[in-house]
Scaffold this active site. Sequence first.
Site, PDB file in Angstrom:
ATOM      1  N   THR A  46       0.839  -1.213   0.000  1.00 37.18           N
ATOM      2  CA  THR A  46       0.000   0.000   0.000  1.00 37.18           C
ATOM      3  C   THR A  46       0.863   1.247   0.000  1.00 37.18           C
ATOM      4  OG1 THR A  46      -0.103  -0.102   2.404  1.00 37.18           O
ATOM      5  CG2 THR A  46      -2.074  -0.828   1.206  1.00 37.18           C
ATOM      6  N   GLY A  48       0.610   4.904   1.578  1.00 36.39           N
ATOM      7  CA  GLY A  48      -0.089   5.852   2.440  1.00 36.39           C
ATOM      8  C   GLY A  48       0.397   7.254   2.145  1.00 36.39           C
ATOM      9  N   LEU A  53       4.426   0.688   1.964  1.00 39.23           N
ATOM     10  CA  LEU A  53       4.550  -0.610   2.608  1.00 39.23           C
ATOM     11  C   LEU A  53       4.824  -1.677   1.559  1.00 39.23           C
ATOM     12  CD1 LEU A  53       4.263  -2.006   5.422  1.00 39.23           C
ATOM     13  CD2 LEU A  53       2.004  -2.715   4.640  1.00 39.23           C
ATOM     14  N   LYS A  68       8.562  -1.054   5.794  1.00 39.00           N
ATOM     15  CA  LYS A  68       7.887   0.241   5.806  1.00 39.00           C
ATOM     16  C   LYS A  68       8.925   1.296   5.467  1.00 39.00           C
ATOM     17  CE  LYS A  68       4.542   2.741   8.555  1.00 39.00           C
ATOM     18  NZ  LYS A  68       3.757   2.769   9.782  1.00 39.00           N
ATOM     19  N   ASP A 178      -4.212   6.080  15.899  1.00 38.37           N
ATOM     20  CA  ASP A 178      -4.946   5.938  14.643  1.00 38.37           C
ATOM     21  C   ASP A 178      -5.661   4.588  14.607  1.00 38.37           C
ATOM     22  OD1 ASP A 178      -5.874   6.486  12.088  1.00 38.37           O
ATOM     23  OD2 ASP A 178      -4.058   5.827  11.090  1.00 38.37           O
TER      24      ASP A 178
END
Lengths: 278, 349
Positions: A46, A48, A53, A68, A178
């Site tokens: 992904t 962000g 990632l 990451k 989060d």
Amino acid sequence: MEIEPARPIPAPALAPPDLSQVGPPSSPLPLPKIFANDPAPPTLVTQGAEALLYRTTYLLPSIACALKYRPSKPYRHPILDARLTKHRILSEARVLVKCRKEGVPVPAVFALDEKEGWLMIEWIEGEVVRIRLNEWLQRRKEEGEELRARHEAVLKGLMARIGSAIGRMHGVGIVHGDLTTSNLMLRGGSEDLLADDKILEGEVVLIDFGLASQSTADEDRAVDLYVLERAFGSTHPRAEGLFSELLVSYGKSFKGATVVLKKLEDVRMRGRKRSMLG
Amino acid sequence: MIAIGLEGSANKLGVGIISHPSPGKAAIILSNIRHTFVSPPGEGFLPKDTAKHHRSWVIKLVKQAMAQAKVTIKDVDCICYTKGPGMGAPLQSVAVAARMLSLLWQKELVGVNHCVGHIEMGREITGAQNPVVLYVSGGNTQVIAYAEQRYRIFGEALDIAVGNCLDRFARTLEISNDPAPGYNIEQLAKKGKVLLDLPYAVKGMDCSFSGILASIDILAAELKANPEQRDPITGEIVTTADLCFSLQETVYAMLVEITERAMAHVGSRQVLIVGGVGCNERLQEMMGLMAKDRGGSVFATDERFCIDNGIMIAHAGLLAYKTGFRTPLEESTCTQRFRTDEVFVKWRD
């Protein structure tokens, strides 16, 4: 004092872009230097706002890991950029290590380079709660009333496990910052596990500590729960009523949890709404 | 349809006249004039003095705007004014002027949310369709995206606005407020090179500026006491320009970061910057670099539309007027607190 002159026809300071040129970034997504010549390059999972990632392996081809990467931001001053990247990589790693040491279910930290901006952590085999829960709710929709009560007990069980996982994290002095159902995972994912009754099983693992911090303030903890409550309500409206199950098990999970639940009521009243002072 | 807009929520008094030709065609700006109350260096503008300024200039500006637009009273369909948010006394002066015009000319009133005015004008001028909006000014710092008839606030400053932080630092340095304190900080910052360490306060999509202001004020006081100070890393002498440079680099990086997070969250590739701070070229440049990385683009306007003005009030007011919105005389009040997401945006899908 002079009256500022009026100009009749407006012209945008920056011309509107040619829409045909709006597309994905022209350069391939960046990788940390040491992975540049990797024969089996990491695959992107992904993107962000801050971090990319990837999935790759650690030391042995059989050990899967998550990479990451926080690439440097061209808009930031290089000194500020280096300072922020270093701080964020280190603080995320510290939080993960602390959680793990205290037995909170989080991915293990394998390696990092805070100057280059990357962090390698254990790959959690499984799926995020959001996906599993939506799948489960979808299946419930298709079946009749008589099974509902039995099934509700399964969902209540999951809510309780999430509540106690969050409670354990708060109990060791960490707030996530989060919490959403996308940042909670259920470990395990083989086909037979996905069989109907097992879909909500598996250990609850907390992930993505990019906004986490070390705090024992009731206010911070309550905000953590509030953020999850709001996210839960908007992502899974049909299961919203069972959020209280989560709070009940949270309340039993560590000393001081009841105070947090009291504080949560204040936070709910206040919400995120801040009156504007013009 | 033609509307006149009156804006005076802070130290600028603006009068604008806009015409909306048949649907689907771009709005025409018939006139857009402004007069600014400038306070002496080291001082901010007080509500009392600002209100007095507005009262003494409003008639002159309305007359001039009408003359420039070459329209008669008969041509005007409605009178739009800023209902809020803003400073109480200046808002009241302008609301009184709007009511007077309404009674005198027998035209209906439309109360407009200042922030919505900025957003709608920015969209009209740049042609941005559905952007994430960064609204940055002396009183407001918000990251906004449109969804289901409302401009929703995704992130905001938790204490003082970014423009307020810059304005107050200009006061600390006692630099000129003409044409705007932020503009003068920007010019000084262009000469700065040394980046000093300042707090960086981003929390998700929210941010905070009061701690940064306190820190930079301390650094300014140290510099005043010891002008020979050197940067520990580069060994260069630290100047006032370096303070302005460091402040800008830090606060704008924060703004770009929260905007990027909102873009990732809502899946948008367009950014629109509005509000007085939006004039800043460094902010526009940084936002452009971020947007480019995401395969998107940034939209910004110049000082005519970024800085508070009457035309945006006329424009947003007329959009509402066309959907049947009216503000009856008895309800033509103003309010210091008026959130962007309180407005029901009937004119968008």
